[in-house]
Write an enzyme that holds these catalytic residues in place. Sequence first.
Site, PDB file in Angstrom:
ATOM      1  N   ARG A 154     -10.858 113.067 -33.223  1.00  0.00           N
ATOM      2  CA  ARG A 154      -9.789 114.029 -33.459  1.00  0.00           C
ATOM      3  C   ARG A 154     -10.085 115.289 -32.649  1.00  0.00           C
ATOM      4  NH1 ARG A 154     -11.439 112.072 -38.567  1.00  0.00           N
ATOM      5  NH2 ARG A 154      -9.834 110.877 -39.682  1.00  0.00           N
TER       6      ARG A 154
ATOM      7  N   LYS B 124     -12.809 114.716 -41.343  1.00  0.00           N
ATOM      8  CA  LYS B 124     -12.104 115.285 -42.487  1.00  0.00           C
ATOM      9  C   LYS B 124     -13.013 115.301 -43.703  1.00  0.00           C
ATOM     10  CE  LYS B 124      -7.359 114.096 -41.167  1.00  0.00           C
ATOM     11  NZ  LYS B 124      -6.138 113.362 -41.568  1.00  0.00           N
TER      12      LYS B 124
ATOM     13  N   HIS C  74      -3.925 113.655 -29.772  1.00  0.00           N
ATOM     14  CA  HIS C  74      -3.699 112.599 -30.756  1.00  0.00           C
ATOM     15  C   HIS C  74      -3.196 111.322 -30.095  1.00  0.00           C
ATOM     16  CE1 HIS C  74      -4.125 111.976 -34.965  1.00  0.00           C
ATOM     17  NE2 HIS C  74      -2.915 111.488 -35.113  1.00  0.00           N
TER      18      HIS C  74
ATOM     19  N   ARG D 167      -6.164 109.492 -28.939  1.00  0.00           N
ATOM     20  CA  ARG D 167      -6.809 108.840 -30.079  1.00  0.00           C
ATOM     21  C   ARG D 167      -6.074 107.542 -30.428  1.00  0.00           C
ATOM     22  NH1 ARG D 167      -9.796 109.680 -34.946  1.00  0.00           N
ATOM     23  NH2 ARG D 167      -8.641 109.273 -36.873  1.00  0.00           N
TER      24      ARG D 167
ATOM     25  N   HIS E 120     -11.413 106.633 -40.462  1.00  0.00           N
ATOM     26  CA  HIS E 120     -10.374 106.450 -41.471  1.00  0.00           C
ATOM     27  C   HIS E 120     -11.015 106.072 -42.802  1.00  0.00           C
ATOM     28  CE1 HIS E 120      -7.106 105.434 -38.257  1.00  0.00           C
ATOM     29  NE2 HIS E 120      -7.185 106.726 -38.490  1.00  0.00           N
TER      30      HIS E 120
ATOM     31  N   TYR F  11      -2.123 100.480 -36.351  1.00  0.00           N
ATOM     32  CA  TYR F  11      -2.266 100.221 -34.922  1.00  0.00           C
ATOM     33  C   TYR F  11      -2.140  98.747 -34.578  1.00  0.00           C
ATOM     34  CZ  TYR F  11      -4.140 104.950 -34.894  1.00  0.00           C
ATOM     35  OH  TYR F  11      -4.301 106.299 -35.048  1.00  0.00           O
TER      36      TYR F  11
END
Length: 311
Positions: free
Chosen positions: A150, A174, A251, A254, A277, A286
Amino acid sequence: MASKRLDLVGEAYLDWLTIEKGRSPRTVQSYRQDLLRYEESLETMGRKVTTAQPADIDSHLDRLRNEKKASASIARSRSAIKGLYTFLLDEGALSVDPSVNASAVRVPSRIPKALSEDSVLRLLESISGDDPLSLRDRAVLELLYGTGARVSEIVTLNLSDLSYDEGLLRLIGKGDKERLVPVGRAAHEAVSSWTSPLGRSRLIGEKSLSREDQHALFLNQRAKRITRQGIHLMVQKRAERAGLESVVSPHVLRHSCATHMLAHGADVRVVQELLGHSSVATTQIYTKVSQDHLVVAYTNAHPRASGPTPT
């Protein structure tokens, strides 16, 4: 400028998110804004957080819809409100949760847009200069595409996060979750060029660095830690110079990393780990590849897919 404060129960909830759950400052700030809007709605109805009824929550969500807010924004607001009431229920501040039957918010499934492999190569190879900014930009782009990081993870990178002996890079994702990701040959070479005397040191020159900036891997022209906005602007300008017509952002790179890896046979859980994730369901977005790619992959992989068509 200090952020506007919520009422006492709202501030207690945000403190809990920060201290107990380890939520990032950005996440907490987003929840603060959502709950401030909720409090404003309640005020117009003569209510407070602790006296709100289920219909009041639905009215607030309808208000956001009428303001043409994006579905994702409304869903986040609903999540913030439900989280607040769950917290208050657990703390014994309420005996009934008014958000239990709050109307659901449907967020359309969006298949991420990815660049073609040729377009990515075109973008990367368009940066061939040996000046400090060219070396920096190539390194940033190679890491974005090569690791699927990210942009927030790239800007917080420090020199100490590089582990060349093991071919790994330490990323803080995150919720301040740490993960180690492999760095491929192209990204390794690009970062090495940037951290050589011709790159980072040459950009710094005689500039005085703060203690924080001394550790930063990527710097801007003023020898300050590069920002998210700085990287966004750089990616857009480099894409325009490379003649790419599609919108390119960090992004998108990514997305492209994940899409291309899955297209080449990578296991979805490996890609999940690489991207950081928390749920494999996020990564599986994806896997929604085009019909043409699906047919080609099936034909090449299934032992009974080839041969004459039955008549």
